[in-house]
Design a protein around this motif. Structure first.
Motif, PDB file in Angstrom:
ATOM      1  N   MET A   1       8.483   3.398  -1.899  1.00  0.00           N
ATOM      2  CA  MET A   1       8.319   2.440  -1.081  1.00  0.00           C
ATOM      3  C   MET A   1       6.124   2.815  -0.063  1.00  0.00           C
ATOM      4  O   MET A   1       4.817   2.517  -0.475  1.00  0.00           O
ATOM      5  N   TYR A   2       6.572   3.316   0.551  1.00  0.00           N
ATOM      6  CA  TYR A   2       5.085   3.820   0.904  1.00  0.00           C
ATOM      7  C   TYR A   2       4.650   4.960   0.226  1.00  0.00           C
ATOM      8  O   TYR A   2       2.893   4.650   1.266  1.00  0.00           O
ATOM      9  N   LEU A   3       5.242   5.568  -0.112  1.00  0.00           N
ATOM     10  CA  LEU A   3       4.674   6.893  -0.731  1.00  0.00           C
ATOM     11  C   LEU A   3       3.136   5.674  -2.146  1.00  0.00           C
ATOM     12  O   LEU A   3       2.143   5.983  -2.233  1.00  0.00           O
ATOM     13  N   ARG A   4       4.158   5.182  -2.292  1.00  0.00           N
ATOM     14  CA  ARG A   4       3.016   4.382  -3.422  1.00  0.00           C
ATOM     15  C   ARG A   4       2.676   2.884  -3.127  1.00  0.00           C
ATOM     16  O   ARG A   4       1.657   3.202  -3.463  1.00  0.00           O
TER      17      ARG A   4
ATOM     18  N   ASN B   1      -5.319   7.974  11.089  1.00  0.00           N
ATOM     19  CA  ASN B   1      -4.422   8.617  10.675  1.00  0.00           C
ATOM     20  C   ASN B   1      -3.503   7.797  11.738  1.00  0.00           C
ATOM     21  O   ASN B   1      -3.237   7.912  12.736  1.00  0.00           O
ATOM     22  N   CYS B   2      -2.159   8.064  10.780  1.00  0.00           N
ATOM     23  CA  CYS B   2      -1.006   8.316  11.398  1.00  0.00           C
ATOM     24  C   CYS B   2       0.112   8.526  10.925  1.00  0.00           C
ATOM     25  O   CYS B   2      -0.176   9.435  10.079  1.00  0.00           O
ATOM     26  N   ILE B   3       0.821   8.354  11.673  1.00  0.00           N
ATOM     27  CA  ILE B   3       2.643   8.964  11.082  1.00  0.00           C
ATOM     28  C   ILE B   3       3.765   7.968  11.091  1.00  0.00           C
ATOM     29  O   ILE B   3       3.569   7.368  12.181  1.00  0.00           O
ATOM     30  N   LEU B   4       3.398   7.604  10.185  1.00  0.00           N
ATOM     31  CA  LEU B   4       4.659   7.161   9.827  1.00  0.00           C
ATOM     32  C   LEU B   4       6.050   8.134   9.737  1.00  0.00           C
ATOM     33  O   LEU B   4       6.721   8.802   8.981  1.00  0.00           O
ATOM     34  N   SER B   5       6.918   7.317  10.563  1.00  0.00           N
ATOM     35  CA  SER B   5       8.427   7.889  10.208  1.00  0.00           C
ATOM     36  C   SER B   5       9.615   6.484  10.004  1.00  0.00           C
ATOM     37  O   SER B   5       9.864   6.043  10.055  1.00  0.00           O
ATOM     38  N   ILE B   6      10.717   7.350   9.254  1.00  0.00           N
ATOM     39  CA  ILE B   6      11.455   6.846   8.422  1.00  0.00           C
ATOM     40  C   ILE B   6      13.275   7.533   8.708  1.00  0.00           C
ATOM     41  O   ILE B   6      13.391   8.441   9.081  1.00  0.00           O
ATOM     42  N   HIS B   7      14.062   6.722   9.685  1.00  0.00           N
ATOM     43  CA  HIS B   7      15.551   7.278  10.389  1.00  0.00           C
ATOM     44  C   HIS B   7      16.303   5.887   9.524  1.00  0.00           C
ATOM     45  O   HIS B   7      16.246   5.149   9.352  1.00  0.00           O
ATOM     46  N   SER B   8      17.614   6.838   8.501  1.00  0.00           N
ATOM     47  CA  SER B   8      18.654   5.730   8.660  1.00  0.00           C
ATOM     48  C   SER B   8      19.478   5.437   9.773  1.00  0.00           C
ATOM     49  O   SER B   8      19.576   6.089  10.556  1.00  0.00           O
ATOM     50  N   GLY B   9      20.109   4.180   9.571  1.00  0.00           N
ATOM     51  CA  GLY B   9      21.002   3.346  10.524  1.00  0.00           C
ATOM     52  C   GLY B   9      22.356   4.289  10.735  1.00  0.00           C
ATOM     53  O   GLY B   9      22.354   4.670   9.110  1.00  0.00           O
ATOM     54  N   ALA B  10      22.769   3.621  10.712  1.00  0.00           N
ATOM     55  CA  ALA B  10      24.653   3.972  10.445  1.00  0.00           C
ATOM     56  C   ALA B  10      24.953   3.615   8.562  1.00  0.00           C
ATOM     57  O   ALA B  10      24.513   2.283   8.335  1.00  0.00           O
TER      58      ALA B  10
ATOM     59  N   THR C   1      -3.304   9.777   6.263  1.00  0.00           N
ATOM     60  CA  THR C   1      -4.299   9.803   6.447  1.00  0.00           C
ATOM     61  C   THR C   1      -5.519   8.979   5.916  1.00  0.00           C
ATOM     62  O   THR C   1      -5.948   8.729   4.087  1.00  0.00           O
ATOM     63  N   GLY C   2      -6.683   8.712   6.289  1.00  0.00           N
ATOM     64  CA  GLY C   2      -7.037   7.360   5.847  1.00  0.00           C
ATOM     65  C   GLY C   2      -7.717   6.250   6.960  1.00  0.00           C
ATOM     66  O   GLY C   2      -7.316   6.183   7.511  1.00  0.00           O
ATOM     67  N   GLU C   3      -9.259   5.431   6.471  1.00  0.00           N
ATOM     68  CA  GLU C   3      -9.491   4.991   7.710  1.00  0.00           C
ATOM     69  C   GLU C   3      -8.516   3.636   7.505  1.00  0.00           C
ATOM     70  O   GLU C   3      -8.074   3.337   6.626  1.00  0.00           O
ATOM     71  N   TYR C   4      -8.392   3.523   9.035  1.00  0.00           N
ATOM     72  CA  TYR C   4      -7.283   2.091   9.374  1.00  0.00           C
ATOM     73  C   TYR C   4      -6.440   2.343   8.693  1.00  0.00           C
ATOM     74  O   TYR C   4      -5.390   1.020   8.406  1.00  0.00           O
ATOM     75  N   ALA C   5      -5.542   3.721   8.903  1.00  0.00           N
ATOM     76  CA  ALA C   5      -4.442   3.157   8.409  1.00  0.00           C
ATOM     77  C   ALA C   5      -3.268   3.325   8.881  1.00  0.00           C
ATOM     78  O   ALA C   5      -2.715   2.165   8.958  1.00  0.00           O
ATOM     79  N   PHE C   6      -3.611   3.211  10.989  1.00  0.00           N
ATOM     80  CA  PHE C   6      -2.743   2.705  11.801  1.00  0.00           C
ATOM     81  C   PHE C   6      -2.205   1.279  11.661  1.00  0.00           C
ATOM     82  O   PHE C   6      -1.907   0.660  11.377  1.00  0.00           O
ATOM     83  N   GLY C   7      -3.890   1.413  11.721  1.00  0.00           N
ATOM     84  CA  GLY C   7      -3.919  -0.233  11.300  1.00  0.00           C
ATOM     85  C   GLY C   7      -3.594  -1.849  10.697  1.00  0.00           C
ATOM     86  O   GLY C   7      -3.161  -2.302  10.787  1.00  0.00           O
ATOM     87  N   TYR C   8      -3.151  -0.682   9.548  1.00  0.00           N
ATOM     88  CA  TYR C   8      -2.612  -1.682   8.160  1.00  0.00           C
ATOM     89  C   TYR C   8      -1.210  -0.957   9.071  1.00  0.00           C
ATOM     90  O   TYR C   8       0.098  -2.101   8.837  1.00  0.00           O
TER      91      TYR C   8
ATOM     92  N   LYS D   1      -3.800   9.198   1.506  1.00  0.00           N
ATOM     93  CA  LYS D   1      -3.359  10.326   1.265  1.00  0.00           C
ATOM     94  C   LYS D   1      -2.246  10.944   1.948  1.00  0.00           C
ATOM     95  O   LYS D   1      -2.226  10.534   2.955  1.00  0.00           O
ATOM     96  N   ALA D   2      -1.190  10.940   1.302  1.00  0.00           N
ATOM     97  CA  ALA D   2       0.673  10.968   1.526  1.00  0.00           C
ATOM     98  C   ALA D   2       0.807  12.214   1.816  1.00  0.00           C
ATOM     99  O   ALA D   2       1.395  12.737   0.876  1.00  0.00           O
ATOM    100  N   SER D   3       1.314  12.533   2.886  1.00  0.00           N
ATOM    101  CA  SER D   3       1.838  14.363   2.755  1.00  0.00           C
ATOM    102  C   SER D   3       2.975  14.456   3.849  1.00  0.00           C
ATOM    103  O   SER D   3       2.872  13.768   4.694  1.00  0.00           O
ATOM    104  N   ILE D   4       4.079  14.456   3.340  1.00  0.00           N
ATOM    105  CA  ILE D   4       5.459  14.521   4.084  1.00  0.00           C
ATOM    106  C   ILE D   4       5.612  15.893   5.090  1.00  0.00           C
ATOM    107  O   ILE D   4       5.924  16.896   4.841  1.00  0.00           O
TER     108      ILE D   4
END
Length: 312
Positions: free
Chosen positions: A95-98, A71-80, A128-135, A106-109
């Protein structure tokens, strides 16, 4: 157990492909024996389905990294750029939730910081799911947006940046199992005060863990058995600390891959004006279907990344 499960899944995949292949072979034999052309359409349909499945398997086989199945944690940060950049960060989150929804993840904020008036400053999403980080490791980096700003009364073109950072979910439960065959146990006489038994009998114990070279010794107790137990506990603690340091080193290595959220460091550009185009600068994969990409169609970009960097 996790590795066994993954291998069993691969066996299942190949078994299903073989069943499809056998069914097609039977249809071809039946059509040949009965000299019936009406089977051609069905055979072609089955072949197309088989080739699509094989392509998916080949795509998945590129995910050979140690952490790819996690599984993985995806972080998004806005720039200046204030509201403009914060709105772009929220668009990326959508986009990533879609993408997750369309691909059965399964995506949980787990954390969300709202922007000043619109959009978001940052978000963390657990996928959450198989190969989430791989993709999703293909998405690591700075994403650049070019568009006519809806927040600008003069309708000028704006460039915004947001960073996406993907890390594998690492199991921090470290279980230490020691194989007795990996140990060398030495006994020796204790030094210093302690009485006749302690000084004349080999009650002190030194245990060496041969694979790691770690050594634990104890000579404080009166009996060899007690010293051995204490030395064993000490060795286990040392091995635990070594594994913990290794885990922290892996996380530190991942942290090094972060990029500055600024011009020149972007991995992908999304142009909404004066033309429609999304282009990945690492692989040169591009498409004019901006709407499809923003709705989560990232397969061509992920596949392009894996084809170019798989095994690196």
């Amino acid at each position: 157990m996790q590795e066994i499960k993954l291998l069993q899944d691969w066996i299942g995949v190949w078994s299903k492909l073989k069943v499809k292949y056998d069914n097609i072979s039977e249809l071809i034999e039946l059509a040949a024996s009965e000299k019936d052309d009406s089977f051609i359409g069905e055979i072609q349909k089955e072949l197309d389905d088989l080739f699509n499945e094989i392509e998916k398997v080949e795509f998945k086989s590129m995910l050979s990294g140690k952490d790819d199945p996690n599984n993985c944690i995806l972080s998004i940060h806005s720039g200046a750029g204030g509201t403009e950049a914060q709105d772009w960060a929220e668009m990326l989150m959508r986009m990533y939730l879609r993408w997750a929804e369309a691909n059965g993840y399964k995506a949980s904020i787990v954390d969300l910081l709202d922007g000043d008036g619109a959009g978001i400053k940052s978000a963390e999403i657990e996928i959450t799911g198989e190969y989430a980080f791989g993709y999703l490791k293909a998405e690591n980096g700075v994403h650049r947006l070019v568009r006519i700003s809806p927040f600008d009364a003069n309708k000028k073109r704006h460039t915004s940046f947001a960073s996406v950072y993907v890390i594998p979910e690492i199991d921090d439960t470290i279980e230490i199992e020691i194989n007795l065959a990996d140990l060398r146990i030495d006994t020796f006489r204790s030094g210093g005060k302690g009485g006749q038994n302690v000084n004349k009998v080999e009650t002190a114990v030194r245990i060496t863990h041969l694979p790691s070279g770690l050594v634990a010794a104890c000579q404080s107790e009166r009996s060899q058995a007690q010293n051995k137990n204490n030395a064993f506990k000490l060795l286990k603690s040392k091995l635990y600390q070594k594994e913990k340091e290794k885990l922290e080193a892996e996380i530190d290595e991942i942290e090094k891959n972060k990029m500055k959220i600024e011009w020149g460091s972007q991995i992908r550009s999304y142009v909404f004006h004066p033309y429609n185009m999304v282009k990945d600068h690492r692989t040169d994969v591009e498409t004019s279907d901006v709407q499809g990409v923003m709705n989560g169609d990232l397969e061509k970009f992920i596949k392009g990344y894996l084809l170019k960097f798989s095994g690196n």
